[in-house]
Motif scaffolding. Structure first.
Motif, PDB file in Angstrom:
ATOM      1  N   THR A  41     -37.163  48.683  40.162  1.00  0.00           N
ATOM      2  CA  THR A  41     -36.635  48.691  38.797  1.00  0.00           C
ATOM      3  C   THR A  41     -35.298  47.970  38.737  1.00  0.00           C
ATOM      4  O   THR A  41     -35.022  47.226  37.782  1.00  0.00           O
ATOM      5  N   ALA A  42     -34.472  48.157  39.756  1.00  0.00           N
ATOM      6  CA  ALA A  42     -33.179  47.475  39.800  1.00  0.00           C
ATOM      7  C   ALA A  42     -33.359  45.960  39.854  1.00  0.00           C
ATOM      8  O   ALA A  42     -32.599  45.202  39.237  1.00  0.00           O
ATOM      9  N   ALA A  43     -34.361  45.496  40.580  1.00  0.00           N
ATOM     10  CA  ALA A  43     -34.608  44.063  40.668  1.00  0.00           C
ATOM     11  C   ALA A  43     -35.009  43.492  39.308  1.00  0.00           C
ATOM     12  O   ALA A  43     -34.551  42.413  38.905  1.00  0.00           O
ATOM     13  N   VAL A  44     -35.872  44.201  38.591  1.00  0.00           N
ATOM     14  CA  VAL A  44     -36.246  43.766  37.242  1.00  0.00           C
ATOM     15  C   VAL A  44     -35.023  43.770  36.331  1.00  0.00           C
ATOM     16  O   VAL A  44     -34.837  42.862  35.507  1.00  0.00           O
ATOM     17  N   GLY A  45     -34.169  44.761  36.501  1.00  0.00           N
ATOM     18  CA  GLY A  45     -32.948  44.832  35.689  1.00  0.00           C
ATOM     19  C   GLY A  45     -32.050  43.632  35.900  1.00  0.00           C
ATOM     20  O   GLY A  45     -31.485  43.091  34.945  1.00  0.00           O
ATOM     21  N   ALA A  46     -31.921  43.208  37.135  1.00  0.00           N
ATOM     22  CA  ALA A  46     -31.076  42.047  37.435  1.00  0.00           C
ATOM     23  C   ALA A  46     -31.627  40.791  36.776  1.00  0.00           C
ATOM     24  O   ALA A  46     -30.875  39.967  36.229  1.00  0.00           O
ATOM     25  N   LEU A  47     -32.939  40.613  36.815  1.00  0.00           N
ATOM     26  CA  LEU A  47     -33.550  39.447  36.175  1.00  0.00           C
ATOM     27  C   LEU A  47     -33.382  39.511  34.656  1.00  0.00           C
ATOM     28  O   LEU A  47     -33.074  38.495  34.020  1.00  0.00           O
ATOM     29  N   ALA A  48     -33.561  40.685  34.088  1.00  0.00           N
ATOM     30  CA  ALA A  48     -33.406  40.830  32.640  1.00  0.00           C
ATOM     31  C   ALA A  48     -31.990  40.486  32.202  1.00  0.00           C
ATOM     32  O   ALA A  48     -31.786  39.770  31.208  1.00  0.00           O
ATOM     33  N   GLU A  49     -31.013  40.974  32.912  1.00  0.00           N
ATOM     34  CA  GLU A  49     -29.621  40.707  32.542  1.00  0.00           C
ATOM     35  C   GLU A  49     -29.309  39.210  32.611  1.00  0.00           C
ATOM     36  O   GLU A  49     -28.592  38.671  31.754  1.00  0.00           O
ATOM     37  N   LYS A  50     -29.840  38.546  33.606  1.00  0.00           N
ATOM     38  CA  LYS A  50     -29.638  37.100  33.729  1.00  0.00           C
ATOM     39  C   LYS A  50     -30.243  36.358  32.532  1.00  0.00           C
ATOM     40  O   LYS A  50     -29.603  35.472  31.938  1.00  0.00           O
ATOM     41  N   LEU A  51     -31.471  36.742  32.154  1.00  0.00           N
ATOM     42  CA  LEU A  51     -32.137  36.063  31.050  1.00  0.00           C
ATOM     43  C   LEU A  51     -31.558  36.442  29.700  1.00  0.00           C
ATOM     44  O   LEU A  51     -31.532  35.618  28.772  1.00  0.00           O
ATOM     45  N   ASN A  52     -31.084  37.669  29.560  1.00  0.00           N
ATOM     46  CA  ASN A  52     -30.449  38.074  28.306  1.00  0.00           C
ATOM     47  C   ASN A  52     -29.252  37.176  27.993  1.00  0.00           C
ATOM     48  O   ASN A  52     -29.039  36.754  26.855  1.00  0.00           O
ATOM     49  N   ARG A  53     -28.485  36.893  29.028  1.00  0.00           N
ATOM     50  CA  ARG A  53     -27.314  36.034  28.830  1.00  0.00           C
ATOM     51  C   ARG A  53     -27.747  34.586  28.612  1.00  0.00           C
ATOM     52  O   ARG A  53     -27.173  33.868  27.768  1.00  0.00           O
ATOM     53  N   ARG A  54     -28.770  34.164  29.331  1.00  0.00           N
ATOM     54  CA  ARG A  54     -29.242  32.792  29.163  1.00  0.00           C
ATOM     55  C   ARG A  54     -29.774  32.547  27.753  1.00  0.00           C
ATOM     56  O   ARG A  54     -29.623  31.452  27.216  1.00  0.00           O
ATOM     57  N   PHE A  55     -30.389  33.559  27.159  1.00  0.00           N
ATOM     58  CA  PHE A  55     -30.958  33.353  25.824  1.00  0.00           C
ATOM     59  C   PHE A  55     -29.874  32.976  24.823  1.00  0.00           C
ATOM     60  O   PHE A  55     -30.098  32.154  23.936  1.00  0.00           O
ATOM     61  N   ASP A  56     -28.693  33.552  24.955  1.00  0.00           N
ATOM     62  CA  ASP A  56     -27.591  33.165  24.075  1.00  0.00           C
ATOM     63  C   ASP A  56     -27.235  31.695  24.263  1.00  0.00           C
ATOM     64  O   ASP A  56     -26.882  31.005  23.308  1.00  0.00           O
ATOM     65  N   THR A  57     -27.315  31.215  25.494  1.00  0.00           N
ATOM     66  CA  THR A  57     -27.061  29.794  25.742  1.00  0.00           C
ATOM     67  C   THR A  57     -28.089  28.930  25.016  1.00  0.00           C
ATOM     68  O   THR A  57     -27.737  27.957  24.334  1.00  0.00           O
ATOM     69  N   GLU A  58     -29.361  29.287  25.152  1.00  0.00           N
ATOM     70  CA  GLU A  58     -30.424  28.469  24.566  1.00  0.00           C
ATOM     71  C   GLU A  58     -30.404  28.522  23.045  1.00  0.00           C
ATOM     72  O   GLU A  58     -30.546  27.490  22.377  1.00  0.00           O
ATOM     73  N   VAL A  59     -30.222  29.702  22.476  1.00  0.00           N
ATOM     74  CA  VAL A  59     -30.223  29.806  21.019  1.00  0.00           C
ATOM     75  C   VAL A  59     -29.001  29.119  20.431  1.00  0.00           C
ATOM     76  O   VAL A  59     -29.026  28.615  19.303  1.00  0.00           O
ATOM     77  N   GLY A  60     -27.933  29.056  21.210  1.00  0.00           N
ATOM     78  CA  GLY A  60     -26.729  28.379  20.752  1.00  0.00           C
ATOM     79  C   GLY A  60     -26.872  26.870  20.666  1.00  0.00           C
ATOM     80  O   GLY A  60     -26.072  26.202  20.005  1.00  0.00           O
ATOM     81  N   ARG A  61     -27.901  26.320  21.298  1.00  0.00           N
ATOM     82  CA  ARG A  61     -28.145  24.882  21.194  1.00  0.00           C
ATOM     83  C   ARG A  61     -28.656  24.500  19.807  1.00  0.00           C
ATOM     84  O   ARG A  61     -28.580  23.330  19.409  1.00  0.00           O
ATOM     85  N   ALA A  62     -29.231  25.483  19.112  1.00  0.00           N
ATOM     86  CA  ALA A  62     -29.779  25.260  17.770  1.00  0.00           C
ATOM     87  C   ALA A  62     -30.716  24.060  17.768  1.00  0.00           C
ATOM     88  O   ALA A  62     -31.564  23.926  18.647  1.00  0.00           O
ATOM     89  N   GLY A  63     -30.535  23.155  16.807  1.00  0.00           N
ATOM     90  CA  GLY A  63     -31.442  22.027  16.685  1.00  0.00           C
ATOM     91  C   GLY A  63     -31.380  21.040  17.827  1.00  0.00           C
ATOM     92  O   GLY A  63     -32.253  20.169  17.945  1.00  0.00           O
ATOM     93  N   ALA A  64     -30.367  21.135  18.683  1.00  0.00           N
ATOM     94  CA  ALA A  64     -30.281  20.245  19.843  1.00  0.00           C
ATOM     95  C   ALA A  64     -31.161  20.713  20.995  1.00  0.00           C
ATOM     96  O   ALA A  64     -31.322  19.990  21.980  1.00  0.00           O
ATOM     97  N   LEU A  65     -31.737  21.915  20.889  1.00  0.00           N
ATOM     98  CA  LEU A  65     -32.646  22.397  21.920  1.00  0.00           C
ATOM     99  C   LEU A  65     -33.876  21.499  21.958  1.00  0.00           C
ATOM    100  O   LEU A  65     -34.520  21.263  20.929  1.00  0.00           O
ATOM    101  N   ASP A  66     -34.223  20.986  23.129  1.00  0.00           N
ATOM    102  CA  ASP A  66     -35.393  20.124  23.203  1.00  0.00           C
ATOM    103  C   ASP A  66     -36.590  20.896  23.757  1.00  0.00           C
ATOM    104  O   ASP A  66     -36.474  22.042  24.214  1.00  0.00           O
ATOM    105  N   ALA A  67     -37.763  20.254  23.715  1.00  0.00           N
ATOM    106  CA  ALA A  67     -39.003  20.918  24.105  1.00  0.00           C
ATOM    107  C   ALA A  67     -38.981  21.330  25.575  1.00  0.00           C
ATOM    108  O   ALA A  67     -39.514  22.390  25.937  1.00  0.00           O
ATOM    109  N   ALA A  68     -38.378  20.509  26.442  1.00  0.00           N
ATOM    110  CA  ALA A  68     -38.326  20.831  27.866  1.00  0.00           C
ATOM    111  C   ALA A  68     -37.470  22.074  28.112  1.00  0.00           C
ATOM    112  O   ALA A  68     -37.825  22.943  28.918  1.00  0.00           O
ATOM    113  N   GLN A  69     -36.331  22.159  27.427  1.00  0.00           N
ATOM    114  CA  GLN A  69     -35.465  23.329  27.581  1.00  0.00           C
ATOM    115  C   GLN A  69     -36.155  24.584  27.057  1.00  0.00           C
ATOM    116  O   GLN A  69     -36.108  25.651  27.674  1.00  0.00           O
ATOM    117  N   ARG A  70     -36.800  24.440  25.900  1.00  0.00           N
ATOM    118  CA  ARG A  70     -37.517  25.567  25.316  1.00  0.00           C
ATOM    119  C   ARG A  70     -38.621  26.023  26.262  1.00  0.00           C
ATOM    120  O   ARG A  70     -38.819  27.217  26.505  1.00  0.00           O
TER     121      ARG A  70
END
Length: 411
Positions: free
Chosen positions: A303-332
């Motif tokens: 469970t701790a291992a899944v938690g570590a992955l979730a926390e990493k992706l939770n923060r990454r999602f803010d990075t990706e959504v912050g790209r807005a219209g500049a997000l490209d298909a490869a990044q998505r």
């Protein structure tokens, strides 16, 4: 395409940028813990009663969690997705149904940013924040399409949608449908209807094994009038628009993780309270027996291992959504696969923990008054939302060939 070739003035916008700081994360974690503690008191009794969770929605509203993602300039908290996902995880440990309501609320409310014209987003967010709307949805893609017919006054909506999470308690409901006729013929529009709209019938038929308070019954539409003021916008294949689906899948991963953590906490409490030990054991108590320590240690580590992955992706999602219209298909596509990886392991670990926790809690913990089964029933029910085997295929195709699954409301 180089960044210098992008005309940022013409790109779709989202209101989120940057990342949550420690103060923000701790604030919303504290709020979520308070809500979770209140929900935990009678979670089993409320699940058995199977009533629409209006009081639970009131608890979410009073806590401020419903407006976490609303921009500050529109009257909201101006928080980040990382904080929202963490809140879902914390609440899921106490009540999976209400965590699902909150997770879907965040996705549905954020439809404003993903679908609406930037010029209208502020007004939509402000109206939601001022009234404290809980957002439900009616977009289940495996049902036959709804009929949205162009008429002089706008559109008329007819049809049935099952599995409409939050619909029976949501102040508003997001609906997706393809237009027949008129200038928007063939376009898929996202629009918002209040729960009390004339012709909108809530069937109240959600009575399933788990997630019983997720208000996920069917909705039938009888010639419902949809005006231009109800329309958020067109659903297009633009990378930023379709990022909403991986965001919801990420919420699923957090919510399964929270259920696993809740089952572990409940199991730990029961194990520590068990008297004596198995008659073949030399240990003084069950909690001191290496066999039981090994089992719960294994479940905790996974469970701790899944938690570590979730926390990493939770923060990454803010990075990706912050790209807005500049997000490209490869990044998505890349972030969607990363989230699919979480979905796979979160599903399997949550099911394993919710099942195997009985190995350390004993036969007495199967009593209906104990309620340990609530964790398994909830994760077993929701994890069937879309087959996890197809998430494994997404990961494998990308790893082997660098290809993504076709865009859909599941991928």
């Amino acid at each position: 395409m180089s960044t210098t070739a992008i005309d940022t003035d013409t790109l779709p916008r989202t209101p989120w940028n940057g990342h949550a700081d420690e103060r923000e994360l701790e604030h919303w974690a504290s709020v979520a813990r308070t809500v979770a503690q209140a929900l935990a008191v009678d979670a089993l009794a409320r699940d058995a009663a199977n009533q629409d969770p209006f009081s639970e929605v009131g608890l979410l509203r009073d806590s401020g969690l419903l407006n976490l993602l609303v921009p500050a300039e529109s009257g909201g908290a101006g928080g980040h997705w990382e904080s929202a996902f963490a809140a879902v995880r914390i609440i899921a440990a106490a009540d999976g149904s209400i965590a699902q309501l909150l997770a879907y609320h965040y996705a549905n409310q954020s439809s404003i940013a993903f679908y609406a014209d930037p010029a209208t987003q502020g007004d939509w967010f402000a109206r939601s924040a001022a009234a404290g709307w809980l957002w439900g949805d009616s977009v289940n893609p495996v049902d036959p399409d709804l009929s949205l017919t162009a008429v002089d006054e706008g559109y008329r909506l007819n049809g049935l949608k099952r599995f409409s999470t939050g619909s029976s308690v949501g102040d508003v409901i997001v609906v997706n449908a393809a237009v027949s006729g008129g200038t928007n013929d063939g376009k898929v529009l996202a629009f918002v209807l209040e729960r009390t709209r004339e012709g909108l019938e809530l069937l109240g038929d959600w009575d399933h094994l788990g997630q019983r308070l997720s208000a996920s019954g069917s909705v039938r539409y009888h010639d419902v009038l949809v005006t231009s003021e109800d329309v958020l916008g067109e659903i297009t294949p633009d990378p930023i628009v379709t990022l909403l689906t991986p965001g919801l899948q990420l919420a699923f991963g957090n919510f399964y993780l929270g259920i696993a953590e809740g089952a572990l906490a409940a199991g730990r409490k029961i194990l520590l309270e068990r008297k004596n030990s198995w008659f073949l054991s030399a240990a003084g108590s069950y909690a001191q027996d290496p066999i039981f320590q090994r089992t719960i240690g294994e479940l905790k580590a996974r469970t701790a291992a899944v938690g570590a992955l979730a926390e990493k992706l939770n923060r990454r999602f803010d990075t990706e959504v912050g790209r807005a219209g500049a997000l490209d298909a490869a990044q998505r596509g890349d972030v969607a696969v990363a989230i699919a990886e979480l979905k796979v392991v979160a599903t399997e670990v949550a099911l394993e923990v919710a099942n195997r926790i009985y190995e350390v809690t004993g036969a007495s913990s199967t009593g209906n008054d104990v309620g340990l089964d609530l964790f398994w029933r909830n994760v077993r029910t929701h994890s069937l939302h879309d087959p996890v085997d197809y998430k494994k295929i997404e990961v494998g195709q990308y790893f082997l060939h660098g290809t993504n699954a076709p865009l859909s409301l599941y991928t």
